[in-house]
Design a protein around this motif. Sequence first.
Motif, short mmCIF file in Angstrom:
data_model
loop_
_atom_site.label_atom_id
_atom_site.label_comp_id
_atom_site.label_asym_id
_atom_site.label_seq_id
_atom_site.Cartn_x
_atom_site.Cartn_y
_atom_site.Cartn_z
N GLY A 146 0.81 -1.22 0.00
CA GLY A 146 0.00 0.00 0.00
C GLY A 146 0.84 1.26 0.00
N ILE A 147 0.16 2.38 0.02
CA ILE A 147 0.79 3.70 -0.01
C ILE A 147 0.74 4.29 1.39
CG2 ILE A 147 0.68 6.03 -0.99
CD1 ILE A 147 -0.77 4.75 -3.41
N ALA A 148 1.86 4.81 1.85
CA ALA A 148 1.91 5.42 3.19
C ALA A 148 0.91 6.58 3.27
CB ALA A 148 3.32 5.90 3.48
N ALA A 149 0.21 6.68 4.37
CA ALA A 149 -0.83 7.70 4.56
C ALA A 149 -0.28 9.12 4.35
CB ALA A 149 -1.45 7.57 5.95
N GLU A 150 0.95 9.36 4.79
CA GLU A 150 1.50 10.73 4.65
C GLU A 150 1.78 11.11 3.20
OE1 GLU A 150 4.83 7.93 5.91
OE2 GLU A 150 2.87 8.41 6.72
N PHE A 151 1.85 10.11 2.30
CA PHE A 151 2.10 10.42 0.89
C PHE A 151 0.81 10.61 0.09
CE2 PHE A 151 3.07 9.32 -3.54
CZ PHE A 151 4.03 10.28 -3.79
N ASP A 157 0.64 13.89 -7.99
CA ASP A 157 1.62 14.85 -8.49
C ASP A 157 2.45 14.19 -9.58
OD1 ASP A 157 0.66 16.53 -6.57
OD2 ASP A 157 2.53 16.69 -5.43
N ARG A 158 2.72 14.95 -10.64
CA ARG A 158 3.50 14.41 -11.75
C ARG A 158 4.92 14.07 -11.29
NH1 ARG A 158 1.11 18.86 -14.27
NH2 ARG A 158 3.03 20.02 -14.06
N PHE A 159 5.39 12.94 -11.79
CA PHE A 159 6.78 12.49 -11.61
C PHE A 159 7.20 12.44 -10.15
CE2 PHE A 159 6.58 14.86 -15.69
CZ PHE A 159 6.67 13.77 -16.53
N ARG A 160 6.29 12.03 -9.28
CA ARG A 160 6.61 11.96 -7.85
C ARG A 160 6.40 10.53 -7.36
NH1 ARG A 160 5.26 16.53 -3.51
NH2 ARG A 160 6.30 15.54 -1.77
N GLN A 161 7.33 10.05 -6.56
CA GLN A 161 7.22 8.72 -5.99
C GLN A 161 7.40 8.81 -4.49
OE1 GLN A 161 10.25 6.41 -7.89
NE2 GLN A 161 8.92 5.83 -9.57
N ALA A 162 6.68 7.94 -3.79
CA ALA A 162 6.75 7.95 -2.33
C ALA A 162 8.10 7.43 -1.86
CB ALA A 162 5.63 7.11 -1.75
#
Length: 170
Positions: A146-151, A157-162
């Motif tokens: 899963g994706i971290a809640a803070e991210f 957002d374009r071109f952004r990774q957690a």
Amino acid sequence: TPLNAILGWTQILRSRAVEPSRLNHALETIERNANLQAQLIADLLDVSRIIAGKLSVELVPVSLGLILEECTEATRPGADAKHVELVVDIDATVGDVNGDRVRLQQVAMNLLSNALKFTPAGGRIDVSVKRDGGRAILRVTDSGEGIAAEFLPYVFDRFRQADSSMTRKY
């Protein structure tokens, strides 16, 4: 990257160091990776069209259920190879929705590809299309990390990774 596989197999074929029994595998790998590279380029062009406000969307009646069936069938070999259970539940009463077939297929494939990428071997991916009043809801859930809640506020957002170390692993 797809280009590395294409270049690598092309060099092997040029050297004639490939056994005749592996020739078909080499050509399939080149073709598959050329298609992936073409899709990457198309996706980048779409991003630039979105930024420029020039992305055209053609709204027509389309079957979300059919799109999802096509995308899950394309994903199934990868799921089988990884021993990931792919469960599909399409509500036949959903019918057609007004949408752009190409964009909806792109969204569904991206969701499924990401789910497959981040679901561990032996995991599960559930895919569904359900009716909710006058809306159709497409849902893809998986047993991955899963994706971290803070991210979450930055996920689109374009071109952004957690966590680039996580994606590089895959």
